[in-house]
Scaffold this motif. Structure first.
Motif, PDB file in Angstrom:
ATOM      1  N   THR A 175      88.761 -64.650  24.427  1.00 20.28           N
ATOM      2  CA  THR A 175      88.271 -65.750  23.587  1.00 20.28           C
ATOM      3  C   THR A 175      87.958 -65.240  22.185  1.00 20.28           C
ATOM      4  OG1 THR A 175      87.375 -66.884  25.526  1.00 20.28           O
ATOM      5  CG2 THR A 175      86.492 -67.540  23.379  1.00 20.28           C
ATOM      6  N   ILE A 176      87.353 -64.080  22.074  1.00 23.06           N
ATOM      7  CA  ILE A 176      87.058 -63.508  20.761  1.00 23.06           C
ATOM      8  C   ILE A 176      88.337 -63.189  20.000  1.00 23.06           C
ATOM      9  CG2 ILE A 176      86.187 -61.427  19.602  1.00 23.06           C
ATOM     10  CD1 ILE A 176      83.897 -61.411  21.636  1.00 23.06           C
ATOM     11  N   CYS A 177      89.318 -62.660  20.699  1.00 23.46           N
ATOM     12  CA  CYS A 177      90.537 -62.191  20.036  1.00 23.46           C
ATOM     13  C   CYS A 177      91.622 -63.262  19.925  1.00 23.46           C
ATOM     14  CB  CYS A 177      91.066 -60.952  20.753  1.00 23.46           C
ATOM     15  SG  CYS A 177      89.922 -59.562  20.570  1.00 23.46           S
ATOM     16  N   GLY A 178      91.300 -64.480  20.330  1.00 23.82           N
ATOM     17  CA  GLY A 178      92.212 -65.597  20.100  1.00 23.82           C
ATOM     18  C   GLY A 178      93.310 -65.771  21.122  1.00 23.82           C
ATOM     19  N   ALA A 179      93.265 -65.049  22.222  1.00 18.66           N
ATOM     20  CA  ALA A 179      94.281 -65.221  23.256  1.00 18.66           C
ATOM     21  C   ALA A 179      93.997 -66.512  24.015  1.00 18.66           C
ATOM     22  CB  ALA A 179      94.273 -64.034  24.222  1.00 18.66           C
ATOM     23  N   ALA A 180      95.029 -67.070  24.583  1.00 23.49           N
ATOM     24  CA  ALA A 180      94.850 -68.256  25.413  1.00 23.49           C
ATOM     25  C   ALA A 180      94.028 -67.850  26.628  1.00 23.49           C
ATOM     26  CB  ALA A 180      96.199 -68.813  25.848  1.00 23.49           C
ATOM     27  N   VAL A 181      93.033 -68.639  26.945  1.00 18.49           N
ATOM     28  CA  VAL A 181      92.165 -68.322  28.076  1.00 18.49           C
ATOM     29  C   VAL A 181      92.754 -68.959  29.327  1.00 18.49           C
ATOM     30  CG1 VAL A 181      89.863 -68.562  29.040  1.00 18.49           C
ATOM     31  CG2 VAL A 181      90.157 -68.190  26.595  1.00 18.49           C
ATOM     32  N   PRO A 182      93.118 -68.137  30.322  1.00 21.59           N
ATOM     33  CA  PRO A 182      93.711 -68.677  31.544  1.00 21.59           C
ATOM     34  C   PRO A 182      92.679 -69.418  32.378  1.00 21.59           C
ATOM     35  CG  PRO A 182      93.322 -66.336  31.780  1.00 21.59           C
ATOM     36  CD  PRO A 182      92.962 -66.696  30.355  1.00 21.59           C
TER      37      PRO A 182
END
Length: 189
Positions: A175-182
């Motif tokens: 979430t901090i690094c902007g990845a899609a949260v599964p």
């Protein structure tokens, strides 16, 4: 996931020491994460630390720890009515990769509020993140502000608490690094 923030910057409030004697700069040597005692206790902490310290990350980490919780409030972890819970927690001190970004506590609070909002949208029961904005120093000189991120999880046994905390750590870092949260809801039920 439950998430909240607070500010502790006055009086005798703890100060993040970003240059402490045991500091390992994971930005320069990601493989060093495997030598950390805390990662041996909770391997997924290593994955989260690698994500948070990679070159494209907006933050970096300076310290972490893992421990078993002595007391658990089921309501704080969105587990109302459940008894006999076992809890596990960790903290990660994080600082902004762009040094000028967190020179004021207001900017750090703004970032914390945004992160909490995004974490609350993650469908994880039995997990919680608490962000504490603190002053940060390196070798006695003020570096502005940082955040101590406390993550905790509970389950009917230590194994379930560890699985939940492991998932919460990866979701937190992503979430901090902007990845899609599964959507990992099915693994937590």
């Amino acid at each position: 996931m439950e998430a909240d923030w607070e500010v502790e910057i006055g009086g005798d409030a703890p100060i993040l020491d970003t240059c402490w004697s045991g500091f390992v700069d994971l930005r320069l040597n990601a493989d060093a994460v495997n030598s950390l005692h805390e990662v041996q206790q909770l391997p997924e902490l290593g994955q989260a630390l690698k994500i948070l310290n990679r070159a494209s990350s907006p933050v970096w980490t300076s310290k972490c720890d893992v421990w078993q919780l002595a007391e658990i409030d089921p309501l704080e972890l969105d587990l109302p009515g459940e008894a006999g819970l076992v809890g596990l927690a960790c903290y990660i001190d994080i600082l902004k990769a762009e040094p000028q970004a967190w020179l004021s506590h207001e900017k750090t609070v703004e970032w914390s509020k945004s992160l909490c909002s995004r974490l609350r949208s993650c469908p994880l029961r039995g997990c919680r993140a608490d962000l504490v904005v603190r002053k940060a120093n390196c070798k006695g000189a003020s570096n502005g502000f940082g955040i101590t991120s406390y993550l905790s999880a509970a389950g009917t046994d230590l194994s379930q608490a560890q699985r939940r905390l492991s998932i919460a750590l990866v979701v937190f870092a992503d979430t901090i690094c902007g990845a899609a949260v599964p959507d990992r809801t099915s693994k937590l039920q």
